[in-house]
Design a protein around this motif. Structure first.
Motif, PDB file in Angstrom:
ATOM      1  N   GLY A  73       6.971  -1.037   3.892  1.00  0.00           N
ATOM      2  CA  GLY A  73       8.411  -1.194   3.988  1.00  0.00           C
ATOM      3  C   GLY A  73       9.183   0.043   4.351  1.00  0.00           C
ATOM      4  O   GLY A  73      10.421  -0.007   4.401  1.00  0.00           O
ATOM      5  N   ARG A  74       8.532   1.177   4.657  1.00  0.00           N
ATOM      6  CA  ARG A  74       9.283   2.356   5.073  1.00  0.00           C
ATOM      7  C   ARG A  74       8.386   3.292   5.871  1.00  0.00           C
ATOM      8  O   ARG A  74       7.158   3.274   5.731  1.00  0.00           O
ATOM      9  CB  ARG A  74       9.893   3.085   3.871  1.00  0.00           C
ATOM     10  N   PRO A  75       8.972   4.157   6.729  1.00  0.00           N
ATOM     11  CA  PRO A  75       8.172   5.090   7.540  1.00  0.00           C
ATOM     12  C   PRO A  75       7.618   6.231   6.684  1.00  0.00           C
ATOM     13  O   PRO A  75       8.006   6.428   5.538  1.00  0.00           O
ATOM     14  CB  PRO A  75       9.181   5.605   8.571  1.00  0.00           C
ATOM     15  N   ASP A  76       6.699   7.006   7.277  1.00  0.00           N
ATOM     16  CA  ASP A  76       6.121   8.161   6.584  1.00  0.00           C
ATOM     17  C   ASP A  76       7.217   9.176   6.271  1.00  0.00           C
ATOM     18  O   ASP A  76       8.213   9.300   7.004  1.00  0.00           O
ATOM     19  CB  ASP A  76       5.053   8.819   7.458  1.00  0.00           C
ATOM     20  N   THR A 123       0.841  -1.199   0.000  1.00  0.00           N
ATOM     21  CA  THR A 123       0.000   0.000   0.000  1.00  0.00           C
ATOM     22  C   THR A 123       0.872   1.244   0.000  1.00  0.00           C
ATOM     23  O   THR A 123       2.048   1.226   0.358  1.00  0.00           O
ATOM     24  CB  THR A 123      -0.916   0.037   1.237  1.00  0.00           C
ATOM     25  N   ARG A 124       0.271   2.317  -0.408  1.00  0.00           N
ATOM     26  CA  ARG A 124       0.913   3.634  -0.360  1.00  0.00           C
ATOM     27  C   ARG A 124      -0.191   4.688  -0.429  1.00  0.00           C
ATOM     28  O   ARG A 124      -1.042   4.657  -1.309  1.00  0.00           O
ATOM     29  CB  ARG A 124       1.892   3.830  -1.518  1.00  0.00           C
ATOM     30  N   ASP A 125      -0.183   5.635   0.510  1.00  0.00           N
ATOM     31  CA  ASP A 125      -1.116   6.764   0.497  1.00  0.00           C
ATOM     32  C   ASP A 125      -0.312   8.047   0.455  1.00  0.00           C
ATOM     33  O   ASP A 125       0.786   8.119   1.037  1.00  0.00           O
ATOM     34  CB  ASP A 125      -1.996   6.777   1.750  1.00  0.00           C
ATOM     35  N   PHE A 155       2.846  14.417   1.313  1.00  0.00           N
ATOM     36  CA  PHE A 155       3.021  13.674   2.563  1.00  0.00           C
ATOM     37  C   PHE A 155       2.685  12.200   2.299  1.00  0.00           C
ATOM     38  O   PHE A 155       1.519  11.850   2.066  1.00  0.00           O
ATOM     39  CB  PHE A 155       2.117  14.244   3.655  1.00  0.00           C
ATOM     40  N   TYR A 156       3.695  11.331   2.333  1.00  0.00           N
ATOM     41  CA  TYR A 156       3.519   9.902   2.092  1.00  0.00           C
ATOM     42  C   TYR A 156       3.278   9.183   3.426  1.00  0.00           C
ATOM     43  O   TYR A 156       3.979   9.432   4.416  1.00  0.00           O
ATOM     44  CB  TYR A 156       4.758   9.309   1.424  1.00  0.00           C
ATOM     45  N   SER A 157       2.300   8.282   3.424  1.00  0.00           N
ATOM     46  CA  SER A 157       1.994   7.496   4.630  1.00  0.00           C
ATOM     47  C   SER A 157       1.523   6.103   4.213  1.00  0.00           C
ATOM     48  O   SER A 157       1.226   5.864   3.039  1.00  0.00           O
ATOM     49  CB  SER A 157       0.909   8.185   5.474  1.00  0.00           C
ATOM     50  N   GLU A 215      12.438  14.956   2.788  1.00  0.00           N
ATOM     51  CA  GLU A 215      12.734  15.041   4.226  1.00  0.00           C
ATOM     52  C   GLU A 215      13.846  16.045   4.513  1.00  0.00           C
ATOM     53  O   GLU A 215      14.755  15.785   5.307  1.00  0.00           O
ATOM     54  CB  GLU A 215      13.098  13.658   4.789  1.00  0.00           C
ATOM     55  N   GLY A 216      13.796  17.185   3.826  1.00  0.00           N
ATOM     56  CA  GLY A 216      14.770  18.252   4.032  1.00  0.00           C
ATOM     57  C   GLY A 216      16.111  18.028   3.360  1.00  0.00           C
ATOM     58  O   GLY A 216      16.999  18.879   3.486  1.00  0.00           O
ATOM     59  N   ILE A 217      16.289  16.922   2.654  1.00  0.00           N
ATOM     60  CA  ILE A 217      17.562  16.622   1.987  1.00  0.00           C
ATOM     61  C   ILE A 217      17.416  16.895   0.489  1.00  0.00           C
ATOM     62  O   ILE A 217      16.511  16.351  -0.167  1.00  0.00           O
ATOM     63  CB  ILE A 217      17.977  15.154   2.225  1.00  0.00           C
TER      64      ILE A 217
END
Length: 766
Positions: free
Chosen positions: A331-334, A277-279, A325-327, A385-387
């Motif tokens: 397999g990975r955090p928001d 899933t991906r939102d 904004f990904y949530s 993420e600021g990078i």
């Protein structure tokens, strides 16, 4: 005696035979034909019948009753009365109207949109529609039932198909449709020509047809000045339109400045068949400005020769900022992804036009040349993420040359027309990509395109039927080179395009049209150019191996114009082969890719209906309902049964002599495309207008989407994934407009007869 009585009874019957009155209405000073003048026939004070003159100022009346006189009237002219006893030739009546110099000169617009059904097109005169004042051409299109408009995406379609060519005064633009329509103010549009089954005179590109935007070109006598301004939800605009007519020379100048901001929000939920899933939530912030200036000059050298020059410059710049904004990502955090981008257009258009008029009516030749220079600069920066991730810069330089020659020769009741056109496009796309902690890469895409067209057209009458038949030959070549992968293309196409149109008019109220045309969609720079504008979740792929798509279009139109009711009805059938299809996929990272390929055939049907009814002297209503269905015989798509429809109900009320209001309800039922289903939507719009100072000063207030409920909900079904979307764009907007029209003085000298300068020939490939 019995024979005498029979003759006495029969004589009045034979005396009431049908008389046909044919004639033309002219300006007494300029000898220019006056279209849409009112011609009424009377018996003393009793009205018998009446008509309006056509676009050429001509009229025809049939009468089988005793008549005493004809009365002719038109705004700005003295009413003329002609006694029947003074008519020497009932088939060659010429009436010269005298301008009413006692009337104060003001610019007067129609109270509502009016539609003319011509043999190969519909012409919609925008008039002074309350829902269109002070807005862009895109928002004006949204009020025309024949054009399906999505204000959120800026896309338009005709008869359920999106492959539409949009021209301005018959000329192409290097901008995409959305950007072009957002640049043009609705107040500058004179009329819209919808050509769903174009004749051979028009260039053959555009499967669904052509929309030609005819802009106002002021040639009123004397010195004229129009000031306008508007302010609304996150937008404002001001400008002026002026001309100085010196009889033999007319100088035109207009300029405008506008600013617009818009916020929208998009929620996307992705679910893969493997369980991933991906939102993501994507708010978009848009800020833009448009500056435009246009200068034109018309030389009326003598009664037979006219020459015009025009230069337009547009500076259109806008910026985008969105944090995505990904949530719920497997397999990975928001996380948050940011893109900052902008888009700067600078477009200059040069036009020269020469017209030679011969002694017989309708006999002329015309030469037109149009040069467009356009530069697009598109910088973008992506951050996660600021990078910092990368910088990207795209630069597109687009030059368009369009040359056309047309010759028209009337022979008795037949008109022969022939022409030649040459269109050349040169495009250079440049991309520089600078990733974090890496060296920049530079790539270029060069594209050249030539299109030569030759056409012949014949128009003639047989009784109540008008015929138009023609054939067009086009020779298309294009060459491209992509330095990113050393890929080149070399395309050559030679094609013939026939067209047939027939119009039947039973009387001045009923008109029937039937038409056929063959159309093409060739692979062009938008399909071949690998450097398309995208973002982190939407990308385009090019395909230089595409082949042309062809379509056979058939249509049947009917129009009824009554005193209180007007009816317009159309039906069509379109057969497409080698369809250039958007093939959609979504990869494991959630990126939506668009690819192009030739696959299969399509059969499309549709109906369009509009009824305008004048309920009372102060209440006009309009109901429009359209339905489109396509059977797609294509592989690699989700649904083969495609449909869409819309319903519009409009009511206009004249509250007082100077105040009018409009309420419009729009319902868009559920529609289904090859990959997606969009849920039903409703919208209510409101507008009010007040006029002051003898109609010189007008003010409008408008609310779009009064209930602010025009959400778009869509479900996309692709191999391996289902994507649900909710999009809330800035649908509800408030706008207030102020407009001042003023005639400073009138030229009292001799004014030459002249033809409208709005010349169009079908444009170039898009």
């Amino acid at each position: 005696m019995r024979l005498l009585l029979i003759l006495i009874c029969v004589a009045p019957v034979f005396s009431q035979k049908n008389l046909v009155y044919k004639g033309i209405i002219k300006d007494a000073n300029t000898q220019e034909n006056i279209p849409h003048a009112t011609v009424v026939i009377y018996n003393s004070t009793n009205l018998i019948d009446g008509v309006s003159t056509n676009d050429d100022g001509e009229f025809q009346l049939k009468n089988n009753k005793n008549a005493t006189h004809i009365e002719v009237s038109f705004i700005g002219y003295k009413t003329y009365m002609l006694s029947i006893s003074k008519i020497s030739d009932f088939n060659a009546i010429v009436i010269n109207l005298q301008p009413d110099n006692e009337l104060e000169e003001v610019v007067i617009q129609a109270k509502k949109n009016t539609t003319q059904l011509k043999i190969d097109r519909k012409t919609i005169n925008l008039g002074a529609d309350l829902q269109q004042s002070g807005n862009t051409a895109l928002e004006a299109f949204d009020q025309i039932p024949e054009i399906q408009t999505d204000l959120g995406t800026g896309t338009i379609s005709l008869r359920g198909g999106g492959n539409v060519r949009v021209l301005v005064n018959g000329k192409p633009s290097p901008l995409n449709t959305t950007e072009l329509l957002q640049q043009i103010a609705a107040s500058s549009v004179d009329k819209i020509e919808i050509i769903a089954s174009p004749s051979s005179k028009n260039q053959a590109d555009g499967i669904s047809g052509i929309i030609d935007i005819i802009l106002k070109k002021n040639t009123n006598y004397g010195l004229n000045l129009t000031l306008n301004s508007s302010v609304g939800t996150k937008r404002h605009q001001y400008g002026f339109d002026a001309n100085y007519n010196l009889s033999s020379v007319n100088i035109r100048l207009n300029a405008s400045n506008s600013r617009r901001s818009m916020n929208s929000k998009q929620w996307i939920y992705q679910e893969y068949t493997n369980g991933n899933t991906r939102d993501f939530f994507a708010p978009h912030n848009f800020n833009g400005k448009i500056n435009n200036i246009s200068l034109g000059i018309d030389f009326f050298l003598n009664e037979s020769n006219e020459l015009s020059f025009q230069v337009d410059y547009t500076d259109d710049s806008h910026s985008f900022h969105n944090n995505t904004f990904y949530s719920n990502v497997t397999g990975r955090p928001d996380y948050m992804y940011t893109r900052n981008s902008s888009h700067m257009h600078k477009t200059t258009v040069y036009n020269a036009n020469y017209r030679k008029k011969f002694t017989s009516k309708g006999h002329y030749l015309e030469l037109d040349y149009n040069l467009t220079n356009n530069e697009n600069i598109l910088p973008a920066s992506d951050i996660e993420e600021g990078i910092f991730l990368f910088d990207e810069l795209q630069n597109n330089r687009n030059d368009l040359h369009a040359l056309a020659f047309d010759y028209t020769l009337p022979i008795n009741k037949m008109t022969l027309e022939a022409g030649f056109s040459w269109n050349y496009r040169k495009l250079r796309s440049f991309r520089e990509f600078t990733p974090n902690a890496s060296n920049a890469t530079q790539d270029a895409f060069d594209y050249k395109e030539n299109l030569i067209g030759i056409y012949g057209l014949t128009r003639f009458e047989t009784g109540s039927f008008n015929w138009q038949t023609g054939i067009r030959y086009e020779h298309f070549t294009s060459d491209s080179n992509n330095t990113a992968n050393n890929q080149a293309s070399d395309l050559r196409f030679l094609n013939l395009f026939p067209s047939v149109h027939v119009s039947y008019t039973s009387n001045d109220k009923n008109t029937f049209n039937i038409g056929y045309s063959r159309r093409i969609s060739r692979p062009n720079f938008r399909h071949i150019n690998p450097f398309q504008v995208g973002n982190q979740y939407f990308q385009w792929n090019s395909n230089p191996s595409l082949q042309p798509e062809f379509a056979d279009n058939f249509e049947l139109n009917y129009q009824y114009n009554g005193k209180r009711i007007n009816i317009s009805a159309s039906t069509f059938y379109r057969y497409r082969t080698d369809v250039i299809q958007w093939l959609e996929t979504i990869d494991a990272n959630g990126v939506h890719f668009i690819n192009f390929d030739n696959i299969g055939q399509r059969n499309s049907f549709g109906i369009e209906n509009t009824i305008q009814y004048k309920i009372t002297s102060y209440w006009n209503s309009e109901l429009s309902a359209n339905y489109y269905y396509t059977k797609a015989n294509q592989p690699d798509i989700t649904w083969n049964n495609l449909y869409s429809s819309n319903i519009i109900l409009k009511s206009t009320f004249k509250i007082t002599k100077n105040i009018s209001t409009d309420i419009t309800f729009r319902h868009t039922p559920r529609n289904q495309s090859v990959y997606s289903i969009t849920e039903p939507r409703n919208r209510i719009d409101f507008a009010i207008r007040a006029s002051f100072l003898d109609n010189k000063l007008t003010t409008n207030f408008r609310i779009v989407d009064v209930l602010d409920a025009n959400l778009r909900r869509r479900t996309i079904v692709l191999p391996g994934i289902i994507q649900n979307e909710t999009w809330k764009f800035q649908s509800q907007t408030f706008a207030w407009m102020l407009s001042l029209n003023y005639r400073i003085f009138q030229n009292k000298g001799k004014i030459r007869s002249r033809k409208s300068r709005n010349y169009n020939y079908g444009g170039t490939t898009d």
